[in-house]
Design an enzyme around this catalytic site. Structure first.
Site, PDB file in Angstrom:
ATOM      1  N   ARG A 259     -13.949   8.391   0.907  1.00  0.00           N
ATOM      2  CA  ARG A 259     -14.090   7.412   2.004  1.00  0.00           C
ATOM      3  C   ARG A 259     -15.141   7.903   3.001  1.00  0.00           C
ATOM      4  O   ARG A 259     -15.701   8.995   2.843  1.00  0.00           O
ATOM      5  CB  ARG A 259     -12.741   7.198   2.699  1.00  0.00           C
ATOM      6  CG  ARG A 259     -12.240   8.434   3.411  1.00  0.00           C
ATOM      7  CD  ARG A 259     -11.014   8.118   4.256  1.00  0.00           C
ATOM      8  NE  ARG A 259     -10.816   9.180   5.212  1.00  0.00           N
ATOM      9  CZ  ARG A 259      -9.659   9.808   5.412  1.00  0.00           C
ATOM     10  NH1 ARG A 259      -8.603   9.468   4.717  1.00  0.00           N
ATOM     11  NH2 ARG A 259      -9.573  10.756   6.325  1.00  0.00           N
TER      12      ARG A 259
ATOM     13  N   TYR B 249     -13.207  22.725  15.766  1.00  0.00           N
ATOM     14  CA  TYR B 249     -14.180  21.892  15.038  1.00  0.00           C
ATOM     15  C   TYR B 249     -15.613  22.281  15.431  1.00  0.00           C
ATOM     16  O   TYR B 249     -16.494  22.425  14.564  1.00  0.00           O
ATOM     17  CB  TYR B 249     -13.882  20.428  15.384  1.00  0.00           C
ATOM     18  CG  TYR B 249     -14.696  19.395  14.664  1.00  0.00           C
ATOM     19  CD1 TYR B 249     -14.410  19.045  13.343  1.00  0.00           C
ATOM     20  CD2 TYR B 249     -15.735  18.720  15.312  1.00  0.00           C
ATOM     21  CE1 TYR B 249     -15.151  18.062  12.692  1.00  0.00           C
ATOM     22  CE2 TYR B 249     -16.472  17.736  14.668  1.00  0.00           C
ATOM     23  CZ  TYR B 249     -16.173  17.411  13.358  1.00  0.00           C
ATOM     24  OH  TYR B 249     -16.906  16.435  12.724  1.00  0.00           O
TER      25      TYR B 249
ATOM     26  N   ALA C 289     -16.540  25.572  13.791  1.00  0.00           N
ATOM     27  CA  ALA C 289     -16.811  25.399  12.356  1.00  0.00           C
ATOM     28  C   ALA C 289     -18.178  24.745  12.149  1.00  0.00           C
ATOM     29  O   ALA C 289     -18.979  25.189  11.316  1.00  0.00           O
ATOM     30  CB  ALA C 289     -15.718  24.550  11.707  1.00  0.00           C
TER      31      ALA C 289
END
Ligand code: NAD
Length: 248
Positions: free
Chosen positions: A16, A157, A160
């Site tokens: 997706r 996040y 990363a």
């Protein structure tokens, strides 16, 4: 690379969102596509069916949680077993667990670093021998503008995604002598399930921060991936921003 005809392209997290758009855009150009998914087999099979109608030479779905090094290696092995080579690896699979640092648990930190950063190393580590042996190829790592400018409530996040940029540049240096390019793409806010999950009030604030006044579409990111694959032979170690101007 010049042409996608016959190229073997792996896209992680392609069931997706941005991954799916990349798979569809690249698959339509005649590549042989590996649609990786972790859980949603139905969605991945849908992409395969769609691609078969749209002219991809072949598309197959492969289940692998790329945050597990053994499964990531298995994904690359299966690709080689099936098609005999790998020309393009698009690391796209990502998650987010958003909390301020005060509320962020060690588990939340580790999970996102594992899923969003370590997984990119695992797939590249597994694919490296094939790329270097072939002496050609393109690796595209989907990072985020959040890795460039930080974002409230996204410390794990952001870390990363920033890590991906440094890793990309280092891999680009190491692989250049084998004519393998490695680049990062930093999307801004893009209309996918990841963005839909953002509360409406926060979205209002986000729109005000984007100079072009709208969020991007998965297809706009996919077109940049296509550009790097087809016309990016002399582009390596770069970070391409597709972000409506939110970070300049
Ligand atoms: P999404 O949540 O819609 O799709 C992500 C896909 O990755 C899902 O199908 C999910 O199942 C898969 N996935 C997650 N972890 C996986 C794993 N360990 N193994 C295999 N598959 C896994 O998200 P999206 O918005 O399409 O994001 C795609 C990439 O783009 C991510 O890396 C994300 O961080 C990045 N990105 C997104 C935005 C945005 O606004 N949507 C902005 C910047 C960057």
């Amino acid at each position: 690379m010049g042409t996608l005809e016959g190229a073997v392209v792996v896209v992680t997290g392609a069931g997706r969102g941005i991954g799916r758009a990349i798979a569809e855009e690249v698959g339509r150009g005649g590549a042989k596509m590996i649609i990786n998914y972790a859980r949603s087999q139905g969605q991945a099979e849908e992409v395969v069916a769609r691609l078969s109608l749209d002219g991809a030479q072949t598309a197959i779905a492969i289940k692998a949680d790329v945050s597990d090094p053994i499964e990531a290696a298995h994904l690359i092995e299966q690709t080689i077993n099936h098609f005999g080579r790998i020309d393009v690896l698009v690391n796209n699979a990502g998650i987010n667990i958003d909390r301020t640092i005060k509320n962020l648990s060690i588990e939340d930190w580790d999970k996102v670093i594992h899923n969003d950063l370590n997984s990119y190393f695992y797939t590249i580590k597994a694919a490296q021998p094939y790329f270097l042996q072939q002496g050609s190829g393109s690796i595209i790592n989907i990072s985020s503008f959040v890795g460039q400018m930080g974002n409230f409530g996204q410390a794990n996040y952001a870390a990363a995604k920033a890590g991906i940029i440094g890793f990309t540049k280092t891999a680009a240096l190491e692989f250049a002598r084998s004519h393998v390019t490695v680049n990062a793409i930093c999307p801004g806010f893009i209309e996918t399930d990841m963005y839909t999950a953002v509360p409406e009030k926060v979205k209002e604030g986000i729109l005000k921060r984007i100079p072009l006044g709208r969020v991007g579409t998965p297809r706009e990111v996919a077109r940049a991936v296509l550009y790097l694959i087809v016309d990016g032979d002399y582009i390596t170690g770069q970070t391409l921003n597709i972000n409506g101007g939110i970070f300049m």
